[in-house]
Design a protein around this motif. Structure first.
Motif, short mmCIF file in Angstrom:
data_model
loop_
_atom_site.label_atom_id
_atom_site.label_comp_id
_atom_site.label_asym_id
_atom_site.label_seq_id
_atom_site.Cartn_x
_atom_site.Cartn_y
_atom_site.Cartn_z
N ASP A 32 0.86 -1.19 0.00
CA ASP A 32 0.00 0.00 0.00
C ASP A 32 0.90 1.24 0.00
N THR A 33 1.10 1.84 -1.17
CA THR A 33 2.06 2.95 -1.25
C THR A 33 1.52 4.24 -0.66
N GLY A 34 0.19 4.36 -0.57
CA GLY A 34 -0.40 5.55 0.06
C GLY A 34 0.11 5.70 1.49
N LEU A 36 2.99 5.26 2.58
CA LEU A 36 4.29 5.93 2.59
C LEU A 36 4.11 7.45 2.54
N TYR A 37 3.21 7.91 1.65
CA TYR A 37 2.95 9.36 1.56
C TYR A 37 2.30 9.85 2.86
N ARG A 38 1.43 9.01 3.44
CA ARG A 38 0.81 9.38 4.71
C ARG A 38 1.88 9.51 5.81
N THR A 39 2.89 8.65 5.77
CA THR A 39 3.94 8.69 6.80
C THR A 39 4.76 9.98 6.67
N ALA A 98 -1.03 14.06 3.35
CA ALA A 98 -0.40 13.11 2.43
C ALA A 98 -0.58 13.58 0.99
N SER A 99 -1.79 14.04 0.68
CA SER A 99 -2.07 14.51 -0.67
C SER A 99 -1.17 15.71 -0.98
N ALA A 100 -1.00 16.60 0.01
CA ALA A 100 -0.17 17.80 -0.21
C ALA A 100 1.30 17.43 -0.41
N VAL A 101 1.84 16.58 0.47
CA VAL A 101 3.28 16.25 0.32
C VAL A 101 3.54 15.43 -0.94
N SER A 102 2.50 14.70 -1.40
CA SER A 102 2.71 13.85 -2.57
C SER A 102 2.89 14.67 -3.85
N ALA A 103 2.58 15.97 -3.80
CA ALA A 103 2.77 16.83 -4.98
C ALA A 103 4.20 17.38 -5.04
N VAL A 107 9.66 14.47 -2.62
CA VAL A 107 9.02 13.43 -1.80
C VAL A 107 8.81 12.18 -2.66
N ARG A 108 8.34 12.38 -3.89
CA ARG A 108 8.09 11.23 -4.77
C ARG A 108 9.41 10.51 -5.08
N ALA A 109 10.48 11.29 -5.31
CA ALA A 109 11.78 10.68 -5.61
C ALA A 109 12.29 9.91 -4.38
N GLY A 128 -1.69 2.44 -5.59
CA GLY A 128 -1.31 3.84 -5.42
C GLY A 128 -1.97 4.71 -6.47
N ARG A 129 -1.23 5.72 -6.95
CA ARG A 129 -1.76 6.63 -7.96
C ARG A 129 -0.95 6.60 -9.25
N ASP A 130 0.33 6.21 -9.12
CA ASP A 130 1.24 6.27 -10.27
C ASP A 130 2.03 4.97 -10.41
N ILE A 131 1.46 3.88 -9.93
CA ILE A 131 2.23 2.62 -9.95
C ILE A 131 2.39 2.13 -11.39
N ALA A 178 -12.00 17.04 -3.21
CA ALA A 178 -10.81 17.91 -3.16
C ALA A 178 -9.54 17.10 -3.43
N ARG A 179 -9.48 15.91 -2.85
CA ARG A 179 -8.27 15.08 -3.06
C ARG A 179 -8.19 14.57 -4.49
N ASP A 180 -9.34 14.20 -5.07
CA ASP A 180 -9.36 13.77 -6.49
C ASP A 180 -8.77 14.87 -7.35
N ALA A 182 -6.85 17.45 -6.47
CA ALA A 182 -5.43 17.69 -6.21
C ALA A 182 -4.58 16.56 -6.81
N ASP A 183 -5.00 15.32 -6.62
CA ASP A 183 -4.19 14.19 -7.08
C ASP A 183 -4.13 14.12 -8.61
N SER A 184 -5.21 14.54 -9.28
CA SER A 184 -5.18 14.40 -10.74
C SER A 184 -4.73 15.67 -11.47
N HIS A 185 -4.54 16.76 -10.73
CA HIS A 185 -4.09 18.00 -11.39
C HIS A 185 -2.67 18.41 -11.01
N ARG A 186 -1.98 17.62 -10.19
CA ARG A 186 -0.62 18.04 -9.85
C ARG A 186 0.28 17.83 -11.06
N ASP A 187 1.40 18.57 -11.09
CA ASP A 187 2.28 18.52 -12.25
C ASP A 187 3.01 17.19 -12.34
O1 DC Z 1 -4.20 5.80 -1.05
P1 DC Z 1 -4.18 6.81 0.10
O2 DC Z 1 -5.48 7.53 0.27
O3 DC Z 1 -3.70 6.18 1.37
O4 DC Z 1 -3.09 7.89 -0.36
C1 DC Z 1 -2.81 9.04 0.39
C2 DC Z 1 -2.32 10.16 -0.54
O5 DC Z 1 -1.03 9.82 -1.07
C3 DC Z 1 -3.21 10.46 -1.74
O6 DC Z 1 -3.94 11.65 -1.59
C4 DC Z 1 -2.28 10.61 -2.92
C5 DC Z 1 -0.95 10.16 -2.44
N1 DC Z 1 -0.41 9.02 -3.18
C6 DC Z 1 0.33 9.29 -4.31
O7 DC Z 1 0.46 10.46 -4.70
N2 DC Z 1 0.92 8.28 -4.99
C7 DC Z 1 0.77 7.01 -4.58
N3 DC Z 1 1.37 6.02 -5.27
C8 DC Z 1 -0.03 6.71 -3.44
C9 DC Z 1 -0.62 7.75 -2.77
#
Ligand code: DC
Length: 222
Positions: A32-34, A36-39, A98-103, A107-109, A128-131, A178-180, A182-187
């Motif tokens: 569950d990679t989310g 990690l972003y939550r952490t 988590a959504s904010a730091v994931s942009a 952090v992603r690197a 995740g979102r970008d697996i 809001a999270r949808d 943010a997650d789908s419009h980040r660069d």
């Molecule tokens: O899946 P989740 O709700 O636990 O994820 C938390 C946040 O982490 C979500 O808003 C987007 C981000 N995320 C991401 O950018 N890339 C991933 N592979 C997993 C999660």
């Protein structure tokens, strides 16, 4: 050679529950990679940082250790500086952090190799979102799992209420929308299906139906 299955999709589509059950059935490890972003979000919030404090969040990455482990039931545990924070990262506040730091690209690197390493030594279902698009572009199977925002908010709301949290459905729905956005419009690595992803919609389905649907797709590919 190990086999990797990528599952991407928006929050509340049922990715984690479905992936966990499917992994158990197939004898794969579920990652569950989310978490990690939550952490990272938790670490930032513990330091009193907010989503705007990008440079401090980036500096923080050199000072923290994030690791994934598995308990004897095969469940994923996430460690922040050796502390098991798996339970602490499941609050609405940490979801937004988590959504904010994931942009933040750094952090992603920071989390990329940790995710990739898991797939080198294990058969994995990783969600995740970008697996499928970034982390495991060579995954044997890529699934993009979605459901309507109302249906996803209802599931998340039920989960939070079951955990004894005091939340309102409207607030959960607003968070989901809001999270949808943010997650789908980040660069960087926005949420989007890989070109070769199999699209699956779970709106209105019960868990068993969705799990069986995914298992039959997975069995075709592996
Ligand atoms: O899946 P989740 O709700 O636990 O994820 C938390 C946040 O982490 C979500 O808003 C987007 C981000 N995320 C991401 O950018 N890339 C991933 N592979 C997993 C999660």
């Amino acid at each position: 050679m190990s086999v990797a299955i990528a599952i991407d999709g928006p929050a509340g589509a049922g990715k984690s529950t479905i992936a966990r059950l499917a992994a158990k059935e197939l004898g794969f490890i579920y990652v569950d990679t989310g978490a990690l972003y939550r952490t990272i979000g938790l670490a930032a919030s513990r330091r009193g940082l907010s989503a705007e404090d990008k440079s401090q969040i980036i500096t923080m990455l050199d000072e923290i250790k994030v690791e994934l482990s598995f308990n004897d039931k095969g469940e994923q545990i996430v460690l922040l500086d050796n502390e098991d924070v798996s339970g602490l990262i499941r609050t609405p506040e940490i979801s937004m952090m988590a959504s904010a730091v994931s942009a933040i690209p750094e952090v992603r690197a920071f989390l990329l190799n940790l995710q990739r390493d898991m797939s080198h030594t294990n058969n994995v279902i990783m969600d995740g979102r970008d697996i499928g698009t970034v982390v495991l572009p060579d995954a044997k199977l890529k699934i993009f799992l979605s459901a309507s925002p109302e249906c996803r908010a209802r599931r998340r709301y039920d989960e939070l209420i079951e955990k004894g949290m005091d939340v309102k459905y409207e607030d959960v729905l607003n968070d989901v929308v809001a999270r949808d956005y943010a997650d789908s419009h980040r660069d960087i690595s926005p949420l989007k299906p890989a070109e070769d992803a199999v699209m699956v919609d779970t709106s209105g389905e019960d868990l068993e139906t969705s799990v069986n649907k995914l298992l039959s797709i997975m069995r075709e590919y592996i």
